[in-house]
Design a protein around this motif. Sequence first.
Motif, PDB file in Angstrom:
ATOM      1  N   ARG A  27     -76.803-107.501  33.033  1.00 22.51           N
ATOM      2  CA  ARG A  27     -76.234-107.998  31.768  1.00 22.51           C
ATOM      3  C   ARG A  27     -76.737-107.163  30.598  1.00 22.51           C
ATOM      4  N   ASN A  28     -78.025-106.830  30.621  1.00 16.49           N
ATOM      5  CA  ASN A  28     -78.599-106.013  29.551  1.00 16.49           C
ATOM      6  C   ASN A  28     -77.990-104.612  29.529  1.00 16.49           C
ATOM      7  N   ALA A  29     -77.552-104.150  30.705  1.00 12.05           N
ATOM      8  CA  ALA A  29     -76.910-102.832  30.788  1.00 12.05           C
ATOM      9  C   ALA A  29     -75.426-102.903  30.455  1.00 12.05           C
ATOM     10  N   GLY A  30     -74.890-104.110  30.292  1.00 11.99           N
ATOM     11  CA  GLY A  30     -73.496-104.274  29.909  1.00 11.99           C
ATOM     12  C   GLY A  30     -72.503-104.208  31.048  1.00 11.99           C
ATOM     13  N   ILE A  31     -72.941-104.551  32.279  1.00 11.69           N
ATOM     14  CA  ILE A  31     -72.038-104.417  33.432  1.00 11.69           C
ATOM     15  C   ILE A  31     -71.748-105.750  34.116  1.00 11.69           C
ATOM     16  N   ILE A  32     -72.149-106.863  33.503  1.00  9.19           N
ATOM     17  CA  ILE A  32     -71.961-108.185  34.112  1.00  9.19           C
ATOM     18  C   ILE A  32     -70.883-108.952  33.355  1.00  9.19           C
TER      19      ILE A  32
ATOM     20  N   ARG B 276     -76.282 -94.386  26.545  1.00  9.14           N
ATOM     21  CA  ARG B 276     -77.016 -95.651  26.535  1.00  9.14           C
ATOM     22  C   ARG B 276     -78.182 -95.584  27.504  1.00  9.14           C
ATOM     23  N   ALA B 277     -79.123 -96.502  27.351  1.00  5.46           N
ATOM     24  CA  ALA B 277     -80.333 -96.507  28.180  1.00  5.46           C
ATOM     25  C   ALA B 277     -79.972 -96.707  29.648  1.00  5.46           C
ATOM     26  N   PRO B 278     -80.708 -96.081  30.570  1.00  4.97           N
ATOM     27  CA  PRO B 278     -80.383 -96.168  31.998  1.00  4.97           C
ATOM     28  C   PRO B 278     -80.755 -97.515  32.600  1.00  4.97           C
ATOM     29  N   LEU B 279     -80.189 -97.790  33.759  1.00  7.64           N
ATOM     30  CA  LEU B 279     -80.547 -98.956  34.565  1.00  7.64           C
ATOM     31  C   LEU B 279     -81.446 -98.468  35.685  1.00  7.64           C
ATOM     32  N   VAL B 280     -82.708 -98.849  35.648  1.00  8.82           N
ATOM     33  CA  VAL B 280     -83.673 -98.437  36.674  1.00  8.82           C
ATOM     34  C   VAL B 280     -84.108 -99.670  37.446  1.00  8.82           C
ATOM     35  N   ILE B 281     -83.963 -99.620  38.758  1.00  8.56           N
ATOM     36  CA  ILE B 281     -84.382-100.717  39.633  1.00  8.56           C
ATOM     37  C   ILE B 281     -85.595-100.231  40.420  1.00  8.56           C
ATOM     38  N   ASN B 282     -86.733-100.902  40.244  1.00 13.95           N
ATOM     39  CA  ASN B 282     -87.946-100.439  40.913  1.00 13.95           C
ATOM     40  C   ASN B 282     -88.248-101.273  42.161  1.00 13.95           C
ATOM     41  N   ARG B 283     -89.353-100.987  42.800  1.00 11.09           N
ATOM     42  CA  ARG B 283     -89.720-101.640  44.053  1.00 11.09           C
ATOM     43  C   ARG B 283     -89.921-103.142  43.894  1.00 11.09           C
ATOM     44  N   ALA B 284     -90.320-103.563  42.718  1.00  8.70           N
ATOM     45  CA  ALA B 284     -90.536-104.991  42.483  1.00  8.70           C
ATOM     46  C   ALA B 284     -89.232-105.721  42.201  1.00  8.70           C
ATOM     47  N   ASP B 285     -88.190-104.983  41.859  1.00  9.18           N
ATOM     48  CA  ASP B 285     -86.908-105.602  41.507  1.00  9.18           C
ATOM     49  C   ASP B 285     -86.054-105.929  42.718  1.00  9.18           C
TER      50      ASP B 285
ATOM     51  N   VAL C 108     -76.555-106.043  50.177  1.00  8.20           N
ATOM     52  CA  VAL C 108     -75.218-106.502  49.788  1.00  8.20           C
ATOM     53  C   VAL C 108     -75.319-107.539  48.676  1.00  8.20           C
ATOM     54  N   ARG C 109     -76.269-108.465  48.818  1.00  8.88           N
ATOM     55  CA  ARG C 109     -76.461-109.489  47.782  1.00  8.88           C
ATOM     56  C   ARG C 109     -76.890-108.847  46.459  1.00  8.88           C
ATOM     57  N   GLU C 110     -77.684-107.769  46.517  1.00  6.08           N
ATOM     58  CA  GLU C 110     -78.110-107.103  45.288  1.00  6.08           C
ATOM     59  C   GLU C 110     -76.949-106.376  44.626  1.00  6.08           C
ATOM     60  N   VAL C 111     -76.085-105.757  45.424  1.00  7.12           N
ATOM     61  CA  VAL C 111     -74.877-105.141  44.877  1.00  7.12           C
ATOM     62  C   VAL C 111     -74.040-106.206  44.178  1.00  7.12           C
ATOM     63  N   ASP C 112     -73.909-107.373  44.810  1.00  4.59           N
ATOM     64  CA  ASP C 112     -73.132-108.454  44.210  1.00  4.59           C
ATOM     65  C   ASP C 112     -73.779-108.955  42.927  1.00  4.59           C
ATOM     66  N   ALA C 113     -75.102-109.048  42.904  1.00  2.00           N
ATOM     67  CA  ALA C 113     -75.801-109.531  41.712  1.00  2.00           C
ATOM     68  C   ALA C 113     -75.556-108.627  40.517  1.00  2.00           C
ATOM     69  N   LEU C 114     -75.232-107.343  40.773  1.00  3.07           N
ATOM     70  CA  LEU C 114     -74.908-106.399  39.703  1.00  3.07           C
ATOM     71  C   LEU C 114     -73.400-106.321  39.466  1.00  3.07           C
TER      72      LEU C 114
END
Length: 653
Positions: free
Chosen positions: A482-487, A427-436, A81-87
């Motif tokens: 932010r880099n993906a333009g959604i913040i 535009r370039a995709p937003l990829v969230i990996n295991r470290a993110d 939930v916190r990660e959804v909010d961070a985006l």
Amino acid sequence: MFRLQLTRITPRISRLYSTINSSSDNIYDVCVIGGGHAGCEAAAGAARTGAKTVLVTPKLTNIGELSCNPSIGGVGKGTLVREVDALDGLMGRVADKAGIQFHILNRSKGAAVWGPRAQIDRKLYKKHMQDILFNYPGLTIHPGSVFDLVLDHADLPNSTHGAKITGVKLDSGEIIPCSQVVICTGTFLSGEIHIGLRRFPAGRINEAPSIGLSASLNAAGFSLARLQTGTPARLDGSTINFDNLPRQKGDTTPSPFSYMNSTVVNAGNQVDCFQTSTNPATHKIVKDNVHLSVHIQETKKGPRYCPSLESKILRFEAKEHHNVWLEPEGYDSNVIYPNGISCSLPEEVQEPMMRTIPGLENVKMVRPAYGVEYDHVDPRELGPTLETKRIKGLFLAGQINGTTGYEEAASQGIVAGVNAGLAALKRAPLVINRADGFTGVMIDDLIVKGAEEPYRMFTSRSEYRMTIRSDNADLRLTEKGRNAGIISDARWSKLETVRRDIEATTAHLKSISLSPQGWATHGFDVQRDGVPRSAFEMLRYPGITTSSLKAAVPLLADIDPQVLLRIDIDGQYSAHLFRQEADLRVFMEDESLMLDPQMDYASVPGLSSEVRERLYAVKPTTIGAAKRMEGMTPTSVVYLLRHAKKTFHARAA
């Protein structure tokens, strides 16, 4: 006895695929199918990219419905939930408005396993979610049921896709042109409800399933399978005796889900939950009637980590008690949700069974429990953006990918929706990996290993859980967003302020160094070894926090308490974080070694036929993902890497 009135639902199937023959002026970039938790986040996420987005759902009044438990978050789930909010997603902000009890699970343990959780008022949650979505910039909400995908089967150069999305067809015959589709159908994909030996098509009680989309996906060659879940009965709270039941209160100072909030709306008006448990008498009734439950008799996979009462009793025969939490559904509702006794026994058996439980001796049902069986797609059909490998522009999110839970659905929804919007705008995709983040862990687990049973998020699934905690999702993900333009500018400004305060305060703590004798003058007993220690290093010691350091470091008195809490956690984990950062560097090296998704694995020397078969099923995009595949041997990874480097140099030449 209460008797459930069922609406008979007769689905229609008449085609394989549609083609566009509509002159509609309503052409969209992204169409999101379904208004559940995945659909809400997908629609808002796609719209935030700037893509023209439409959300299609049968009943607008059901958008944001909490289909099962009246709660958000938990261990692992709260971090999602916190990660959804961070985006800049919606779930955390809505939960902060609709929450009626807030509690951090595992508070006595380390912050890496803390689980923010809130009891939710169902009506308030729907109201606030709908208020946001109905007024969301760039988003249109369209009532209707999608019956078919509209595809173009023309050859796509430099692509592994066999077709591309050009629109969707509703059961009314209307066609909505679009270039990207996100399917978020939850349990509605050929959904079937089970109560005792009765079975009938539905995604929820009295709500029609989505039959046409199953046929479309099946015709496109997707691997479909069946999964099961269920929901407990709803109880009349006025018929429950709470007097002798243990009471669970919320935290005195609630912790918001959203990083944009310093408090929650209902902080001063929290409700209590109550605990009871089953007993041998309960278990006897279940065992005597389990043969009357078609949901249990069949072999479809149900949730291992949120099992039905029948499954718990059959699996743990020696256990005489199973906990039941009695959870209120809202301020103006007398309905109680009995968390822990989901079942699909015959309706006439359920009430007598529950009356064996302490506090429920005279209970009356408002609605019976039931099981649900539904289609899902093998998530190995997806890439890390949640776009399918077979159809360009088709994204899947939520239970259709084999997961269970609101939070898992929401975090997939935001990734799929944002990437659909970005793809539409080229535009370039937003990829969230295991470290993110945990979102990346979940997606990687799904697309690499598949889901043979409903997948639920736990902290233990992450090898980097000391760095991807519930307290730091904004520091991990908001800049990527932010880099993906959604913040939004407001969220970005908030992050910059918090990050600056954390960095400046941490630097100040590191600059203050005292000998053991010096710390002793401030009341801290450390080993007299003559080694100076900084104030930041002192946070590693049990019981020492920035609050207790204020006498030695006066500047701390002027810092936001929420910033100090985050510094406390960083200080406590600092020694471990140093080692984990080394592991992360190795991980990122593997993730940076890209693999061609069009690679001909048959031409890779040395691979066994079994490994080749697994590679064709998953089509990993990095060496790291290939390493994490089931059955992948170290030798096979070497062969694969050698071939990838050889073919890369050949193409470059």
